[in-house]
Design a protein around this motif. Structure first.
Motif, short mmCIF file in Angstrom:
data_model
loop_
_atom_site.label_atom_id
_atom_site.label_comp_id
_atom_site.label_asym_id
_atom_site.label_seq_id
_atom_site.Cartn_x
_atom_site.Cartn_y
_atom_site.Cartn_z
N THR A 352 120.41 73.50 13.22
CA THR A 352 120.35 74.36 12.08
C THR A 352 119.49 75.44 12.07
OG1 THR A 352 118.73 73.06 10.78
CG2 THR A 352 120.93 72.15 10.80
N PHE A 353 118.27 75.28 12.80
CA PHE A 353 117.53 76.21 13.03
C PHE A 353 117.98 77.28 14.30
CE2 PHE A 353 114.72 72.67 12.25
CZ PHE A 353 114.34 73.02 10.96
N ASN A 354 117.67 78.77 14.06
CA ASN A 354 118.08 79.60 15.01
C ASN A 354 116.90 80.26 15.85
OD1 ASN A 354 116.25 81.44 13.91
ND2 ASN A 354 117.87 82.10 12.27
N ALA A 355 117.30 80.92 17.00
CA ALA A 355 116.33 81.32 17.93
C ALA A 355 114.97 81.62 17.44
CB ALA A 355 116.76 82.09 19.00
N GLY A 356 115.01 82.43 16.29
CA GLY A 356 113.97 82.97 15.67
C GLY A 356 113.08 82.03 15.23
N ASP A 357 113.83 80.91 14.55
CA ASP A 357 112.97 79.88 13.85
C ASP A 357 112.25 79.18 14.91
OD1 ASP A 357 114.23 80.31 11.44
OD2 ASP A 357 115.93 79.15 11.92
N PHE A 358 112.83 78.82 16.16
CA PHE A 358 112.34 78.09 17.29
C PHE A 358 111.03 78.86 17.65
CE2 PHE A 358 111.59 76.50 21.61
CZ PHE A 358 111.86 75.06 21.32
N ALA A 359 111.25 80.21 18.07
CA ALA A 359 110.30 81.12 18.40
C ALA A 359 109.06 81.39 17.42
CB ALA A 359 110.73 82.40 18.79
N GLN A 360 109.34 81.17 16.29
CA GLN A 360 108.27 81.19 15.14
C GLN A 360 107.34 80.23 15.18
OE1 GLN A 360 107.30 84.23 13.66
NE2 GLN A 360 105.71 83.26 12.48
N ALA A 361 108.16 79.02 15.30
CA ALA A 361 107.42 77.69 15.31
C ALA A 361 106.74 77.68 16.35
CB ALA A 361 108.46 76.42 15.25
N LYS A 363 105.21 80.05 18.44
CA LYS A 363 104.04 80.73 18.12
C LYS A 363 103.04 80.32 17.30
CE LYS A 363 106.20 85.47 18.37
NZ LYS A 363 106.61 86.76 17.38
N GLY A 364 103.63 79.35 16.26
CA GLY A 364 102.62 78.60 15.47
C GLY A 364 101.86 77.82 16.10
N TRP A 365 102.03 77.22 17.32
CA TRP A 365 101.28 76.39 17.97
C TRP A 365 99.82 77.08 18.28
CZ3 TRP A 365 104.26 72.50 21.66
CH2 TRP A 365 105.30 71.69 21.00
N ASN A 366 100.23 78.24 18.75
CA ASN A 366 99.03 79.22 19.28
C ASN A 366 98.19 79.32 17.98
OD1 ASN A 366 97.70 80.59 21.22
ND2 ASN A 366 98.11 82.48 20.06
N GLU A 367 98.68 79.51 16.94
CA GLU A 367 97.74 79.68 15.75
C GLU A 367 96.83 78.64 15.44
OE1 GLU A 367 100.25 80.92 12.31
OE2 GLU A 367 101.28 82.25 13.58
N ILE A 368 97.54 77.28 15.69
CA ILE A 368 96.72 76.25 15.66
C ILE A 368 95.80 76.03 16.43
CG2 ILE A 368 96.82 73.54 15.53
CD1 ILE A 368 99.98 74.02 14.81
N ALA A 369 95.97 76.49 17.90
CA ALA A 369 94.96 76.33 18.91
C ALA A 369 93.85 77.19 18.69
CB ALA A 369 95.56 76.61 20.12
N GLN A 370 94.18 78.41 18.36
CA GLN A 370 93.06 79.05 17.72
C GLN A 370 92.18 78.91 16.60
OE1 GLN A 370 92.33 82.10 19.46
NE2 GLN A 370 94.13 81.31 20.83
N ARG A 371 92.66 78.16 15.67
CA ARG A 371 91.99 77.50 14.72
C ARG A 371 91.12 76.38 14.86
NH1 ARG A 371 96.08 74.49 11.42
NH2 ARG A 371 97.41 76.67 11.32
N VAL A 372 91.79 75.52 15.75
CA VAL A 372 90.89 74.47 16.36
C VAL A 372 89.82 75.00 17.25
CG1 VAL A 372 91.10 72.43 17.85
CG2 VAL A 372 92.98 72.73 16.20
N ALA A 373 90.09 75.92 17.94
CA ALA A 373 88.93 76.40 18.92
C ALA A 373 87.81 77.00 18.21
CB ALA A 373 89.59 77.70 19.66
N GLN A 374 88.00 77.47 16.76
CA GLN A 374 87.04 78.01 16.00
C GLN A 374 86.23 76.79 15.29
OE1 GLN A 374 88.92 80.56 13.17
NE2 GLN A 374 88.01 82.25 13.99
N PHE A 375 87.19 75.85 15.09
CA PHE A 375 86.47 74.43 14.69
C PHE A 375 85.35 73.59 15.71
CE2 PHE A 375 86.70 69.70 14.47
CZ PHE A 375 86.23 69.57 13.25
N HIS A 376 85.71 74.04 16.87
CA HIS A 376 85.11 73.46 18.20
C HIS A 376 83.90 74.15 18.36
CE1 HIS A 376 87.14 69.67 19.06
NE2 HIS A 376 88.17 70.35 18.96
N GLN A 377 83.84 75.43 17.75
CA GLN A 377 82.48 76.22 18.13
C GLN A 377 81.45 75.43 17.27
OE1 GLN A 377 82.99 80.38 16.86
NE2 GLN A 377 84.55 80.60 18.36
N GLN A 378 81.77 74.51 16.20
CA GLN A 378 80.57 73.74 15.58
C GLN A 378 80.30 72.44 15.82
OE1 GLN A 378 81.35 74.13 11.54
NE2 GLN A 378 79.82 72.96 10.83
#
Length: 495
Positions: A352-361, A363-378
């Motif tokens: 039910t998801f299209n290629a754009g949905d998959f690609a957007q999801a 990309k979100g993994w990288n956003e989480i990784a960046q968020r977590v990397a900031q957390f681990h600065q502390q």
């Protein structure tokens, strides 16, 4: 011959030392392991493909060498190809399939001297945090047979906990090393993405979420296993440089005074079992007593949308691809007769998801990784429960009769939109139990389970530590320190 009582006292490193010193032979160890398997496997259903005769031939015909020479071993029946052996991935559609090559990891396992004596049970395509495939039936937890050993490496976890072997392969795409380690009272380290090659058949699995490793009774076994298997093949999408020191050598290094954040807040806002909260409280106090700086993390760098809109979309898409791969194997379109009801429904959701949905999801993994990397600065590490509840009972997360009837109707008409309409309910059921483990799969971070307490039903409950990418060394140093002050390897289920 080595008695089982003697055999059970040693981890894999200890058994290998007995063989090196000629205090026991590889043939004796194998015979003891086979006898134990024949005694307890009918109760727990951990081994689904016994390879006892080929293991005996290996011991008799080869001069075994390597860090684990002569140690009995089991391989999870998912992901890894082992030449001339069956591979079912928990799916009846693959009945009759036999591997024609050895995966990189299997080559390294053999080179390390491990004696493969069988393959272990897993849910279909490794999709669930429990091990109850229709094809082979459920695997039971050796600590309490009414409960699950977790998944998807539940067969490996149960076999190690039951004392058949001291270590077995496990893979982790959403927690599948750490979940059974928690349920079975074992040490389980999910390495950094790309630490162990998935080649030559796969470059990545589940869009990079899946990694290979093991479950073991001791920290030193996992460290030595990583030393033996770490590496990449030409063409692998993820190439990591070798660590500066052997992981086994890291165990002798003091971790220092670490900055550790802890949380028991469920990312979906659902309840958390008091036993899991108690485990984190116990661990936090132990860490503080050891001189680490421990404080509660508010808020966590994890969001509900990460699981619903980023992880579930990718996994459902990968499930749709799994059915396409099965269709190639069958040389016809895979149908509801070839896979379980939930697998087919998840694949329908993926469609039910299209290629754009998959690609957007993704990309979100990288956003989480960046968020977590900031957390681990502390903070150096994040401590959470491994699971949101103690090990569930067998069948607890299976469909109700009404759910099963509805899904069969949906599947029969390929009504993927109806599965999509229920995505919130699906997510609550799946991630209610495993709300923390998938994040390290999306980010690629190393993460480990430490056995922490046993409940009144004699069920293990673990706690989970997650570090920055590439910091297996830090996790192993801390694990070795904790193993000294709160040992778990001597605890044995009474079967």
């Amino acid at each position: 011959m080595l008695s089982y009582e003697e055999y059970r006292q040693y981890d894999a490193t200890g058994l290998a030392e007995l063989v090196r010193k000629k205090e026991a032979s590889a043939a004796e160890l194998l015979q003891t392991a086979i006898q134990r398997a024949e005694s307890v496997n009918p109760q727990i259903n951990a081994i689904i493909h016994p390879l006892y005769e080929s293991a005996k031939a290996t011991v008799a015909a080869e001069s075994l060498s390597g860090p684990f020479a002569g140690v009995p071993f089991l391989v999870k029946d998912l992901g890894l190809e082992m030449k001339d052996t069956p591979l079912r991935v928990g799916c009846k559609g693959y009945t009759g399939y036999t591997s024609s090559v050895d995966s990189y990891a299997i080559q390294k396992i053999k080179a390390a001297g491990l004696v493969i004596m069988g393959k272990t049970n897993t849910p279909e395509f490794g999709l669930t945090p429990y091990t109850e495939p229709e094809l082979f039936g459920p695997t039971l937890n050796p600590w309490n047979l009414a409960h699950s050993p977790g998944g998807s490496s539940g067969g490996s976890g149960a076999a190690v906990a039951a004392g058949i072997v001291p270590m077995a392969t496990a893979s982790d795409g959403g927690g599948s090393i750490r979940i059974p380690a928690s349920c079975c009272g074992l040490f389980g380290l999910k390495p950094t993405r790309g630490r162990i090659s998935l080649g030559p058949i796969y470059g990545e699995m589940w869009s990079g979420a899946v990694v290979e490793s093991c479950v073991s009774r001791s920290v030193r076994d996992t460290a030595a296993y990583l030393d033996a298997l770490a590496g990449s093949l030409s063409g692998d999408p993820y190439q990591l440089s070798n660590p500066s020191a052997a992981y086994l050598a890291e165990l002798g290094q003091h971790p220092g005074s670490l900055r550790i954040a802890f949380s028991t807040v469920h990312p979906l806002g659902l309840p958390v079992d008091q036993a899991c909260k108690d485990a984190v409280a116990k661990m936090a106090k132990q860490l503080s007593d050891l001189g680490h700086r421990v404080e509660e993390a508010l808020p966590l760098p994890y969001f509900k949308e990460d699981l619903l809109e980023r992880f579930l979309v990718v996994v459902s898409g990968e499930s749709a691809a799994e059915l396409q791969q099965l269709s190639k194997h069958l040389q016809r379109r895979a149908t509801t007769a070839d896979v379980e009801t939930n697998t087919y429904a998840l694949a329908l959701l993926g469609r039910t998801f299209n290629a754009g949905d998959f690609a957007q999801a993704k990309k979100g993994w990288n956003e989480i990784a960046q968020r977590v990397a900031q957390f681990h600065q502390q903070y150096d590490l994040l401590l959470t429960p491994t699971l949101a509840s103690r090990p569930i009972k067998i069948g607890a997360l299976q469909n109700s009769a009404a759910e099963q009837t509805l899904l069969k109707f949906i599947n029969s008409l390929n009504l993927g939109f109806m599965v999509k309409a229920s995505i919130g309910q699906l997510a609550d059921k799946a991630f209610g139990y495993i709300p923390w483990t998938p994040f390290a799969n999306m980010t690629g971070q190393p993460s480990m389970n430490i056995p922490t307490l046993w409940t009144e039903e004699n069920l293990p409950v673990g706690t989970m530590f997650t570090a920055l990418q590439g910091r297996e060394d830090l996790l192993l140093r801390l694990a070795a320190q904790l193993e000294q002050v709160m040992p778990w390897g001597d605890k044995i289920p009474d079967l």
